[in-house]
Design an enzyme around this catalytic site. Structure first.
Site: not given
Length: 125
Positions: A64, A71, A80, A82, A90
């Site tokens: 985590e 992230e 933006e 991408h 993911d």
């Protein structure tokens, strides 16, 4: 040297504190981990069972933290959309999910027989 080491630990604890403060899933994983530890005391786990529980809880929490780092780094790099940024986020989240599933399986293997031993006499009087 000592000051640098102290600073390193301070930065590491700041990182953990950041993840606990900002990531709802870290809070969820921490509460579930604490519940598993309390259940371990209740059911008087063996040394091997404790080892398994501590390892899987640790891996979920570590992943985590790593997921949050990935992230955050992706968000720093680009705001933006991408495709590769999405893939990165993911897959990091997928690693946490896979480990959480493994930890549930380990928990079931360890705790279900103990729960059954506790409730079976009540059911089959």
């Amino acid at each position: 040297m000592r000051r640098r080491l102290t600073s390193s630990f301070g930065y590491a604890f700041e990182g953990i504190k950041y993840v606990l403060k900002t990531q709802p899933n870290m809070k969820i994983h921490s509460v579930i981990g604490l519940f598993a530890i309390l259940a371990g005391f209740f059911f008087k786990l063996s040394e091997a069972e404790w080892l398994a529980i501590v390892i899987v809880i640790g891996f979920v929490l570590i992943l985590e933290v790593v997921n949050t780092a990935v992230e955050t780094l992706v968000d720093l790099y680009t705001e933006e959309y991408h495709h590769l940024a999405k893939v990165s986020k993911d897959t990091a989240a997928g690693a946490v999910l896979l480990m959480a599933i493994v930890s549930v399986v380990v928990g079931l293997i360890i705790f279900l027989p103990k729960i059954w031993d506790m409730i079976a006499p009540l059911i089959f009087k």
